[in-house]
Motif scaffolding. Structure first.
Motif, PDB file in Angstrom:
ATOM      1  N   LYS A  63     -45.302 -27.043  41.144  1.00 29.33           N
ATOM      2  CA  LYS A  63     -46.327 -27.441  42.488  1.00 29.33           C
ATOM      3  C   LYS A  63     -45.690 -27.844  43.842  1.00 29.33           C
ATOM      4  CE  LYS A  63     -48.098 -30.205  38.789  1.00 29.33           C
ATOM      5  NZ  LYS A  63     -49.138 -29.152  38.269  1.00 29.33           N
ATOM      6  N   GLY A  64     -45.044 -26.158  44.420  1.00 29.82           N
ATOM      7  CA  GLY A  64     -45.004 -26.800  45.466  1.00 29.82           C
ATOM      8  C   GLY A  64     -43.673 -27.512  46.403  1.00 29.82           C
ATOM      9  N   THR A  65     -42.233 -27.994  45.024  1.00 32.76           N
ATOM     10  CA  THR A  65     -40.956 -28.410  45.465  1.00 32.76           C
ATOM     11  C   THR A  65     -40.915 -28.296  46.558  1.00 32.76           C
ATOM     12  OG1 THR A  65     -41.057 -28.848  42.850  1.00 32.76           O
ATOM     13  CG2 THR A  65     -39.348 -29.401  44.154  1.00 32.76           C
ATOM     14  N   GLU A  66     -39.964 -28.731  47.566  1.00 32.48           N
ATOM     15  CA  GLU A  66     -39.614 -28.093  48.533  1.00 32.48           C
ATOM     16  C   GLU A  66     -37.962 -28.048  48.277  1.00 32.48           C
ATOM     17  OE1 GLU A  66     -40.294 -27.367  52.191  1.00 32.48           O
ATOM     18  OE2 GLU A  66     -42.122 -27.873  51.232  1.00 32.48           O
ATOM     19  N   LEU A  67     -36.836 -27.113  48.094  1.00 33.49           N
ATOM     20  CA  LEU A  67     -35.938 -26.422  48.366  1.00 33.49           C
ATOM     21  C   LEU A  67     -34.870 -27.303  49.353  1.00 33.49           C
ATOM     22  CD1 LEU A  67     -35.638 -22.839  46.731  1.00 33.49           C
ATOM     23  CD2 LEU A  67     -35.295 -24.855  46.204  1.00 33.49           C
ATOM     24  N   LYS A  68     -33.556 -27.590  48.754  1.00 33.44           N
ATOM     25  CA  LYS A  68     -32.702 -28.211  50.421  1.00 33.44           C
ATOM     26  C   LYS A  68     -32.174 -26.998  51.167  1.00 33.44           C
ATOM     27  CE  LYS A  68     -33.350 -32.628  48.434  1.00 33.44           C
ATOM     28  NZ  LYS A  68     -33.265 -33.116  47.083  1.00 33.44           N
ATOM     29  N   LYS A  69     -31.760 -27.234  52.289  1.00 29.06           N
ATOM     30  CA  LYS A  69     -30.482 -26.129  51.767  1.00 29.06           C
ATOM     31  C   LYS A  69     -28.775 -26.266  52.232  1.00 29.06           C
ATOM     32  CE  LYS A  69     -33.421 -24.038  56.212  1.00 29.06           C
ATOM     33  NZ  LYS A  69     -32.603 -24.235  58.027  1.00 29.06           N
ATOM     34  N   ASP A  70     -28.939 -27.854  51.991  1.00 27.24           N
ATOM     35  CA  ASP A  70     -28.162 -28.665  52.331  1.00 27.24           C
ATOM     36  C   ASP A  70     -27.411 -28.719  50.265  1.00 27.24           C
ATOM     37  OD1 ASP A  70     -29.246 -29.946  52.456  1.00 27.24           O
ATOM     38  OD2 ASP A  70     -27.633 -31.413  53.146  1.00 27.24           O
ATOM     39  N   SER A  71     -28.181 -28.588  49.273  1.00 29.72           N
ATOM     40  CA  SER A  71     -28.209 -29.178  48.205  1.00 29.72           C
ATOM     41  C   SER A  71     -29.112 -28.710  46.962  1.00 29.72           C
ATOM     42  CB  SER A  71     -28.270 -30.871  48.223  1.00 29.72           C
ATOM     43  OG  SER A  71     -29.480 -30.861  48.109  1.00 29.72           O
TER      44      SER A  71
END
Length: 144
Positions: free
Chosen positions: A101-109
């Motif tokens: 459902k469009g879960t946002e990834l993180k660049k630093d974790s």
């Protein structure tokens, strides 16, 4: 229940849940003649950790073996005192999709994604899925 067996469907689409597997996606079974029941796990959980700059709609695990089913109609034998044995019946699917459902990834974790898949030797899917890990990360997730 049919002839000492429980029948249900292990879904081909599972819902993403932060920090765990989706509600209702991890089957357990207990049976016995007394009031005390010991629940047994029927599946394994595979965790994939991803970092990046994207929103993930879905991730699909797919076995290279057409008959190494990851989802489908399930039969659990409960005829004796041994641990219940789960079998995905003929016509199962060799893939399972996690609806993110469009879960946002993180660049630093890392963001962890949990798949419920059959456990044990009967399907021999774990080794095949492990081999697909890097390929899936780079080729098989849909970003928004």
């Amino acid at each position: 229940m049919e002839n000492g067996a429980i029948l249900f469907t292990l879904p081909s689409v599972q819902e993403y849940m932060s920090g765990s597997f989706g509600i209702g996606s991890y089957p357990m079974v207990a049976y016995g003649a007394s009031e005390t029941l010991n629940f047994k796990n029927l599946c394994a959980v595979m965790k994939i950790s991803i970092m990046g700059d994207a929103a993930i709609r879905s991730i699909t695990l797919q076995s290279k073996d057409e008959e190494a089913y990851l989802s489908g109609r399930v039969k659990v034998n409960c005829n004796d005192d041994s641990s219940p044995q789960m079998e995905i019946l003929e016509g199962g699917s060799n893939s399972v999709t996690l609806d993110c459902k469009g879960t946002e990834l993180k660049k630093d974790s890392v963001t962890d994604f949990h798949f419920v898949i059959p456990a044990g030797e009967q399907n021999k899917t774990l080794d095949q899925v492990k081999k697909l890990y890097e390929y899936l990360i780079f080729n098989h997730f849909n970003s928004c």
